[in-house]
Design a protein around this motif. Sequence first.
Motif, short mmCIF file in Angstrom:
data_model
loop_
_atom_site.label_atom_id
_atom_site.label_comp_id
_atom_site.label_asym_id
_atom_site.label_seq_id
_atom_site.Cartn_x
_atom_site.Cartn_y
_atom_site.Cartn_z
N PHE A 222 0.97 -1.50 -0.27
CA PHE A 222 0.05 -0.18 -0.02
C PHE A 222 0.81 0.85 -0.17
CE2 PHE A 222 -3.86 -3.06 0.70
CZ PHE A 222 -4.82 -2.31 0.70
N PRO A 223 0.40 2.20 -1.02
CA PRO A 223 0.97 3.45 -0.80
C PRO A 223 1.00 3.89 0.56
CG PRO A 223 -0.07 3.05 -2.90
CD PRO A 223 -0.22 2.12 -2.04
N ARG A 224 2.61 5.20 0.84
CA ARG A 224 2.53 5.74 1.86
C ARG A 224 1.16 7.09 1.74
NH1 ARG A 224 1.18 8.46 5.71
NH2 ARG A 224 2.20 8.49 7.56
N CYS A 321 -1.96 19.89 13.24
CA CYS A 321 -0.71 21.24 12.41
C CYS A 321 0.49 20.36 11.81
CB CYS A 321 0.55 21.84 13.59
SG CYS A 321 1.53 21.34 14.62
N ALA A 322 0.35 19.73 10.81
CA ALA A 322 1.48 18.64 10.66
C ALA A 322 1.20 19.79 9.38
CB ALA A 322 0.70 16.97 10.15
N ILE A 323 2.35 19.72 8.32
CA ILE A 323 2.77 20.14 7.47
C ILE A 323 2.84 18.98 6.37
CG2 ILE A 323 2.25 22.18 8.12
CD1 ILE A 323 5.28 22.18 8.04
N ARG A 324 2.91 19.22 5.17
CA ARG A 324 4.19 18.75 4.07
C ARG A 324 4.98 18.97 3.73
NH1 ARG A 324 3.38 13.22 1.95
NH2 ARG A 324 1.00 13.67 2.78
N LEU A 325 6.25 19.02 4.01
CA LEU A 325 6.92 19.61 3.12
C LEU A 325 7.37 19.54 1.43
CD1 LEU A 325 10.40 19.49 5.49
CD2 LEU A 325 9.50 21.83 4.93
N LEU A 326 7.22 20.46 0.76
CA LEU A 326 7.15 20.56 -0.79
C LEU A 326 8.66 20.76 -1.53
CD1 LEU A 326 3.52 21.84 -1.92
CD2 LEU A 326 4.61 19.32 -1.41
N GLU A 341 8.59 7.27 9.32
CA GLU A 341 8.10 6.83 8.18
C GLU A 341 7.70 8.51 7.36
OE1 GLU A 341 5.33 3.82 5.49
OE2 GLU A 341 5.08 4.62 7.41
N ASP A 342 6.71 9.23 8.88
CA ASP A 342 5.76 10.66 8.17
C ASP A 342 7.32 11.53 8.20
OD1 ASP A 342 3.60 8.78 9.23
OD2 ASP A 342 3.55 9.80 11.47
N LEU A 343 8.52 10.98 8.51
CA LEU A 343 9.60 12.52 8.72
C LEU A 343 9.99 11.72 7.05
CD1 LEU A 343 10.96 11.90 11.79
CD2 LEU A 343 9.42 13.77 11.22
N ALA A 344 10.53 10.83 6.63
CA ALA A 344 10.49 10.31 6.04
C ALA A 344 9.52 11.07 4.33
CB ALA A 344 11.52 8.93 5.28
N ASP A 345 8.02 10.95 4.78
CA ASP A 345 7.55 11.12 4.06
C ASP A 345 7.57 12.43 3.47
OD1 ASP A 345 4.96 10.10 1.58
OD2 ASP A 345 4.60 10.77 2.96
#
Length: 365
Positions: A222-224, A321-326, A341-345
């Motif tokens: 299953f992809p992240r 407050c989670a964000i995703r780095l682009l 895994e969250d951090l790697a994502d």
Amino acid sequence: MDTDSYVLKVLDVVEETADAHSITFEVPDDLAEHFVYKPGQFLTVAVPSDRTGIAARCYSLSSSPVGGGPITITVKRTADGYASNWICDHLHAGDTLRVLPPSGIFTPASLSADLLLFAGGSGVTPILSITRTALAQGSGRIVLFYANRDEKSVIFAQDLAELAAQHPDRLTVVHWLESVQGLPSQDQLRAFASNFTSYDAFVCGPAPFMKLTIAALRELDFPRERRHQEKFVSLGGNPFGDVEEIRAAESEIAAAETDELDTAEDPAAGDPQGPVKLEVELDGEEYTFDDWTPGTKLLDHLEAKGVKAPFSCREGECSACAIRLLEGEVRMLRNDVLDEEDLADGIRLGCQSLPMTDVVKVTYH
């Protein structure tokens, strides 16, 4: 999300099982805009405590944002849980509770996606909200694997039976009882999920249950982006403090340090030495700022600019407050909820993030 907390009246308290109660709140018309929510989100509530004054806890919403029903959380008492036991033992209709507006990212990107839902015990609370909303507004198929200790501990058994009867072509509910089948193993969870590898998976429940389920999903590749799990910890900080007073005190401290150091906070080695360009995607809007200073947390900078970015605890103890780095990188001062895994994502906590590069681009999702 607003920085303010609100006092809401309790309309009703329903005993779902011997250990679980649903609390329905009255939201006055003038506060309605503050309590618009997505399925799978939670409320942070202030429970009175003789020891700490307030015990702040996050409880998922079991109600659906469609259909006009009242906003409802469901709380299951835990053996040593002060807050859950206080709510189940002392809260009645007519009482009031102080709450923060809804928050959280455990919510489907599309309500029409096919959904594979895993719930263990009280983890069914946000799962029910997602199920109700997807059936009402979406078009996809929904499969729910629901694990409990025994038949008496099944929360929302009747609600789920009725939903399955109303939507036989879209909703399948599979109950797993430890008293009958034992604890589900990773192999069994993998075998079950293997029939639905194209679905979006959502997992909520006790930590061992979530660990096994996520491991099973990983084995099936299953992809992240199609694996979601809800994580709660007991909040150590008090998100209900007077935010303006806290900010004023922090500003005074920062100003004093600036006089001595020429900077609000000594940057760590490798941090930018000047203002950072920040690009943010939030709720369909794009914001660009050229003056994010090293030593200022992302959430604080956005609030200073009038951007209502989501948060709950401000302590790095939840994922609201989670964000995703682009693009670019940040460093977090504290993190009690994201795993490797969250951090790697690329996921980070906005309330704890300081810039590490001259340009940072993030999205709230």
